[in-house]
Design an enzyme around this catalytic site. Structure first.
Site, PDB file in Angstrom:
ATOM      1  N   THR A  32      22.360  11.967  45.173  1.00 41.59           N
ATOM      2  CA  THR A  32      23.805  11.702  45.199  1.00 41.59           C
ATOM      3  C   THR A  32      24.530  12.749  44.361  1.00 41.59           C
ATOM      4  OG1 THR A  32      23.395   9.341  45.455  1.00 41.59           O
ATOM      5  CG2 THR A  32      25.541   9.958  44.581  1.00 41.59           C
ATOM      6  N   SER A  34      27.652  16.197  44.303  1.00 40.61           N
ATOM      7  CA  SER A  34      28.178  17.318  45.085  1.00 40.61           C
ATOM      8  C   SER A  34      27.066  18.276  45.535  1.00 40.61           C
ATOM      9  CB  SER A  34      29.239  18.073  44.281  1.00 40.61           C
ATOM     10  OG  SER A  34      28.706  18.503  43.056  1.00 40.61           O
ATOM     11  N   THR A  35      26.030  18.471  44.710  1.00 37.53           N
ATOM     12  CA  THR A  35      24.929  19.347  45.124  1.00 37.53           C
ATOM     13  C   THR A  35      24.095  18.658  46.206  1.00 37.53           C
ATOM     14  OG1 THR A  35      24.895  20.038  42.800  1.00 37.53           O
ATOM     15  CG2 THR A  35      23.184  20.924  44.221  1.00 37.53           C
ATOM     16  N   ASP A  85      17.445  16.042  44.818  1.00 35.91           N
ATOM     17  CA  ASP A  85      18.652  15.562  44.139  1.00 35.91           C
ATOM     18  C   ASP A  85      19.111  16.578  43.096  1.00 35.91           C
ATOM     19  OD1 ASP A  85      20.730  13.922  43.370  1.00 35.91           O
ATOM     20  OD2 ASP A  85      19.464  12.326  42.559  1.00 35.91           O
ATOM     21  N   GLY A  86      20.367  16.475  42.720  1.00 34.34           N
ATOM     22  CA  GLY A  86      20.923  17.284  41.645  1.00 34.34           C
ATOM     23  C   GLY A  86      20.629  16.661  40.290  1.00 34.34           C
ATOM     24  N   ASP A  88      22.525  16.370  36.005  1.00 36.15           N
ATOM     25  CA  ASP A  88      23.588  16.754  35.064  1.00 36.15           C
ATOM     26  C   ASP A  88      23.065  17.733  34.024  1.00 36.15           C
ATOM     27  OD1 ASP A  88      25.665  15.026  36.177  1.00 36.15           O
ATOM     28  OD2 ASP A  88      24.274  13.447  35.613  1.00 36.15           O
ATOM     29  N   GLY A 100      25.667  11.086  36.405  1.00 39.79           N
ATOM     30  CA  GLY A 100      27.088  11.448  36.370  1.00 39.79           C
ATOM     31  C   GLY A 100      27.856  10.825  37.531  1.00 39.79           C
ATOM     32  N   GLY A 101      27.155  10.577  38.626  1.00 40.03           N
ATOM     33  CA  GLY A 101      27.776   9.930  39.791  1.00 40.03           C
ATOM     34  C   GLY A 101      27.486   8.438  39.853  1.00 40.03           C
ATOM     35  N   GLU A 107      18.590   6.333  42.241  1.00 40.55           N
ATOM     36  CA  GLU A 107      17.971   7.669  42.215  1.00 40.55           C
ATOM     37  C   GLU A 107      16.586   7.600  41.564  1.00 40.55           C
ATOM     38  OE1 GLU A 107      22.066  10.320  41.931  1.00 40.55           O
ATOM     39  OE2 GLU A 107      21.020   9.817  40.085  1.00 40.55           O
TER      40      GLU A 107
HETATM   41  C1  5RP Z   1      24.540  11.198  40.403  1.00 41.40           C
HETATM   42  C2  5RP Z   1      23.732  12.262  39.780  1.00 41.40           C
HETATM   43  C3  5RP Z   1      23.973  13.672  40.200  1.00 41.40           C
HETATM   44  O1  5RP Z   1      22.778  14.229  40.628  1.00 41.40           O
HETATM   45  C4  5RP Z   1      24.491  14.457  39.039  1.00 41.40           C
HETATM   46  O2  5RP Z   1      25.644  13.802  38.511  1.00 41.40           O
HETATM   47  C5  5RP Z   1      24.838  15.888  39.431  1.00 41.40           C
HETATM   48  O3  5RP Z   1      25.917  15.884  40.303  1.00 41.40           O
HETATM   49  P1  5RP Z   1      26.554  17.217  40.866  1.00 41.40           P
HETATM   50  O4  5RP Z   1      25.564  17.779  41.842  1.00 41.40           O
HETATM   51  O5  5RP Z   1      27.832  16.758  41.527  1.00 41.40           O
HETATM   52  O6  5RP Z   1      26.814  18.144  39.712  1.00 41.40           O
HETATM   53  O7  5RP Z   1      22.873  12.033  38.962  1.00 41.40           O
HETATM   54  O8  5RP Z   1      24.304   9.950  39.822  1.00 41.40           O
END
Ligand code: 5RP
Length: 222
Positions: A32, A34-35, A85-86, A88, A100-101, A107
């Site tokens: 989840t 933007s990445t 997954d991305g 923070d 962060g999301g 996750e």
């Molecule tokens: C969501 C997350 C995201 O992977 C993390 O916040 C990074 O997000 P982004 O790719 O938007 O920088 O852990 O819960």
């Protein structure tokens, strides 16, 4: 190179990495943020080479379906080849801060099931010590104040992420001021506080590979 271009580049690198390993029965776990959204867009271009995806959030499930990718419930899946997954933050041992999301719990569950966890990020996320990014902690709503007091006892400054309710119906506390020198120990300690669902340290199940976008190209850490 703009940050969006770095995210698209690392998302494409993840698709290139997984493609040779996929077949018509493969299921891919998807994160989840933007990445991860860039990854979904890239994944859609190879959607006929695998069976389905498992999503780590309702938002991700919607985006996958919109792009014609079949989404399965985790409980109906025996094997998950990859989780992408991305993050923070990542340290050099691939311990992560995520959430962060606000999707950290799902996750962490999908990452636990996956054979291989590929983290995708731009180079700004790589740190020597985790903790500059406030650590998200998902809490059962009635335990919010109690858990916050316990987190203060651990040396943190928890701030309630107002207006955010997770996909599981819970709240998020963002804990500032932690210098996380032993991620596995702190992950375990916070998870033992009654009322905590989970916290955003991914050390007990860290990433297997970190694909890092830099202006000079993609770097791989493992
Ligand atoms: C969501 C997350 C995201 O992977 C993390 O916040 C990074 O997000 P982004 O790719 O938007 O920088 O852990 O819960």
């Amino acid at each position: 190179m703009h940050q969006d271009e770095l995210k698209q580049a690392v998302a494409q690198a993840a698709v290139d990495y997984i493609t040779p390993h996929l077949n018509k029965d493969s299921i891919v776990g998807v994160g989840t943020g933007s990445t991860a959204n860039c990854f979904i867009d890239a994944l859609a271009t190879i959607k006929h080479t695998f069976d389905a995806a498992v999503a780590s959030s309702e938002e991700t499930a919607s985006r996958l379906r919109e792009r014609g990718i079949n989404v399965l419930e985790l409980n109906s899946v025996q094997q998950l080849r990859f989780y992408i997954d991305g993050a923070d933050e990542s340290d050099h041992q691939l311990n992560l801060i995520k959430g962060g999301g606000a999707a950290l719990t799902r996750e962490k569950i999908v990452a636990a099931v996956a054979e291989e966890f590929i983290c995708i990020a731009d180079e700004s996320k790589l740190v020597n010590t985790l903790g500059t990014f406030p650590l998200p902690v998902e809490v059962i709503p009635m335990a919010r104040s109690y858990v916050a007091r316990k987190l203060v006892g651990l040396g943190g400054e928890p701030i309630w992420r107002q207006g955010v309710v997770t996909d599981n119906g819970n709240y998020i506390l963002d804990v500032h001021g932690l210098e996380i020198t032993n991620p596995t120990e702190l992950e375990t300690e916070i998870n033992q506080i009654t009322g905590v669902v989970t916290n955003g340290i991914f050390a007990m199940r860290s990433a297997d590979i970190l694909l890092l976008a830099t202006p000079e190209g993609i770097k791989q850490l493992d």
